[in-house]
Write a protein that holds these residues in place. Structure first.
Motif, PDB file in Angstrom:
ATOM      1  N   SER A   1      20.394  72.949  27.708  1.00  0.00           N
ATOM      2  CA  SER A   1      19.822  72.484  28.724  1.00  0.00           C
ATOM      3  C   SER A   1      19.273  73.756  29.771  1.00  0.00           C
ATOM      4  N   LYS A   2      19.815  74.857  29.568  1.00  0.00           N
ATOM      5  CA  LYS A   2      19.872  76.066  30.135  1.00  0.00           C
ATOM      6  C   LYS A   2      18.590  76.992  29.754  1.00  0.00           C
TER       7      LYS A   2
ATOM      8  N   GLN B   1      14.429  69.535  20.041  1.00  0.00           N
ATOM      9  CA  GLN B   1      15.142  69.611  21.229  1.00  0.00           C
ATOM     10  C   GLN B   1      14.787  71.039  21.982  1.00  0.00           C
TER      11      GLN B   1
ATOM     12  N   GLU C   1      28.361  72.460  24.604  1.00  0.00           N
ATOM     13  CA  GLU C   1      27.710  71.305  23.868  1.00  0.00           C
ATOM     14  C   GLU C   1      26.284  71.113  24.642  1.00  0.00           C
ATOM     15  N   ASP C   2      26.335  71.478  26.110  1.00  0.00           N
ATOM     16  CA  ASP C   2      25.270  71.290  27.024  1.00  0.00           C
ATOM     17  C   ASP C   2      24.405  72.648  27.304  1.00  0.00           C
ATOM     18  N   SER C   3      24.806  73.673  26.390  1.00  0.00           N
ATOM     19  CA  SER C   3      23.915  74.868  26.644  1.00  0.00           C
ATOM     20  C   SER C   3      22.640  74.966  26.549  1.00  0.00           C
TER      21      SER C   3
ATOM     22  N   HIS D   1      24.900  81.463  27.496  1.00  0.00           N
ATOM     23  CA  HIS D   1      25.354  80.028  27.834  1.00  0.00           C
ATOM     24  C   HIS D   1      25.959  79.427  26.683  1.00  0.00           C
TER      25      HIS D   1
ATOM     26  N   ASN E   1      25.464  76.518  21.300  1.00  0.00           N
ATOM     27  CA  ASN E   1      26.018  75.273  21.100  1.00  0.00           C
ATOM     28  C   ASN E   1      26.790  75.111  19.904  1.00  0.00           C
TER      29      ASN E   1
ATOM     30  N   GLU F   1      12.690  71.485  25.639  1.00  0.00           N
ATOM     31  CA  GLU F   1      13.015  72.687  26.808  1.00  0.00           C
ATOM     32  C   GLU F   1      11.844  73.536  26.982  1.00  0.00           C
TER      33      GLU F   1
END
Length: 388
Positions: A21-22, A51, A17-19, A14, A177, A55
């Motif tokens: 979130s996976k 962060q 920048e938003d990876s 993944h 990221n 998750e």
């Protein structure tokens, strides 16, 4: 392109920048007890830890932590993690950090349920892994090693002054990221950049056939050179850092070594230096490259031709009114100018090596068979002396 080969890479990546979130989505595919591995605590200072924990909480995970994974992880630290993983009966190991942390996670994952000495069994004797494996994932914070998409784990023993590797299994998934790499000091950033270049060269500088892998390698190197110069001026250039991160992954995920003999002698020399100095990996590679590559050019006509191709296709050297050897050497000198521009160590003295350590380093240096010329021990000693 000659020979037969199989290509299979099971790691899911993944990227972007938003990876991150996976991560919670991926962790829902595993049982809930996760061992979180990281280094000296910088991820707590820069906010990445919080962060990641968010998750993990979203995925409903129970977390046990092991911190203090060092840049050249030791077998003692592996045993500590393996004991914890087995005692806690963890279901998944998540590494947050650079390649050393990911390497460490692989070693722990393959050692937790092994009843013997993993240093002797895996790293010194390369015996097959038959015990239970704990799945591994990673959140990468530094680009360089390619450990996010390969099976290799490099571990050190200070008592034996050895730095050895073993191929365990790939991470199941990796989160990349590029913004997370902004947290790495510039000294580490450029070390990672040269590690990438060295990975590509170790595979490129072998074989004499017309190999598709070599054309891919040349493109990766050209991209790396452009992006490294931008990142060296502005380490927070997102596009440059994202290209470097992606190049690092493709440099060592086995794509460009298909049907290649591969060399890896620079890595053996650099790791022998690090076994005695504990110096940063990419800088030890840079410190020994020049002397080794000059020896190759002096010993092998095939090496001359490949270095000539490298000079022309990657470094933009003109071949007009020059011998093949002159073109090859001009390419090497141009590469060394780039290395100095980045601020890399250009000799092993800068990495903490002393003349009296040379013999021990030579003993710690395996001899690889896949390059254009196979060194003997005296030549290993000479390369190390020429690298002081």
């Amino acid at each position: 392109m000659l020979g037969n080969f199989t290509f299979h890479n099971p790691t899911k990546l993944h990227f972007g920048e938003d990876s991150l979130s996976k991560l919670s989505e991926e962790l829902k595919n595993y049982d809930k007890k996760v061992m979180l591995c990281y280094g000296g605590g910088s991820i707590k200072r820069n906010g990445i830890y919080d962060q990641v924990m968010a998750e993990l909480k979203k995925a409903g995970c129970e977390v046990v932590e092991i911190a203090g994974v060092m840049p050249n992880p030791t077998i003692e630290k592996v045993l500590e993690g393996a004991h914890m993983a087995r005692q806690e009966n963890v279901d998944f190991i998540l590494g947050v950090g650079g390649g050393s942390t990911v390497d460490y996670c692989k070693a722990v994952a393959g050692s937790a349920w092994y009843d013997g000495d993993p240093w002797e069994y895996y790293f010194k004797n390369w015996q097959p892994m038959t015990c239970r494996w704990i799945p591994v994932g990673c959140v990468l914070t530094m680009a360089g090693t390619g450990s996010e998409m390969d099976s290799c784990s490099v571990i050190s023993s200070h008592t034996e002054n050895r730095k050895l590797f073993y191929n365990f299994r790939n991470p199941d998934f990796s989160i990349l990221n590029p913004r997370f790499t902004f947290t790495v000091p510039k000294y580490q950033m450029v070390a990672g950049i040269y590690d990438i270049m060295s990975h590509i060269l170790e595979q490129y500088l072998s074989g004499t056939d017309d190999n598709t892998s070599d054309y891919i390698a040349e493109g990766l190197m050209r991209s790396l050179i452009v992006s490294s110069r931008k990142a060296n001026v502005n380490p927070e250039d997102y596009e440059a850092r994202s290209n470097i991160m992606w190049t690092a992954t493709w440099a060592l995920n086995t794509l460009i070594d298909r049907a290649k003999a591969t060399d890896w002698m620079v890595h053996m020399l650099g790791q022998a230096v690090a076994a005695y100095t504990d110096a940063t990996h990419g800088h030890t590679l840079a410190a020994v490259s020049g002397a080794y590559y000059r020896l190759l050019i002096s010993k092998s006509p095939d090496a001359v031709q490949k270095f000539k191709r490298l000079a022309m296709n990657v470094w933009g050297v003109s071949a007009e009114v020059k011998t093949d050897e002159q073109v090859a050497m001009e390419g090497l000198e141009t590469m060394e100018q780039w290395m100095r521009e980045l601020g890399l160590a250009m000799n092993i003295t800068d990495c903490g090596a002393k003349p009296e350590l040379i013999e021990g380093m030579a003993d710690a240096c395996p001899i690889c068979q896949g390059g254009y010329y196979i060194l003997n021990r005296d030549e290993v000693v000479q390369v190390l002396k020429d690298s002081l």
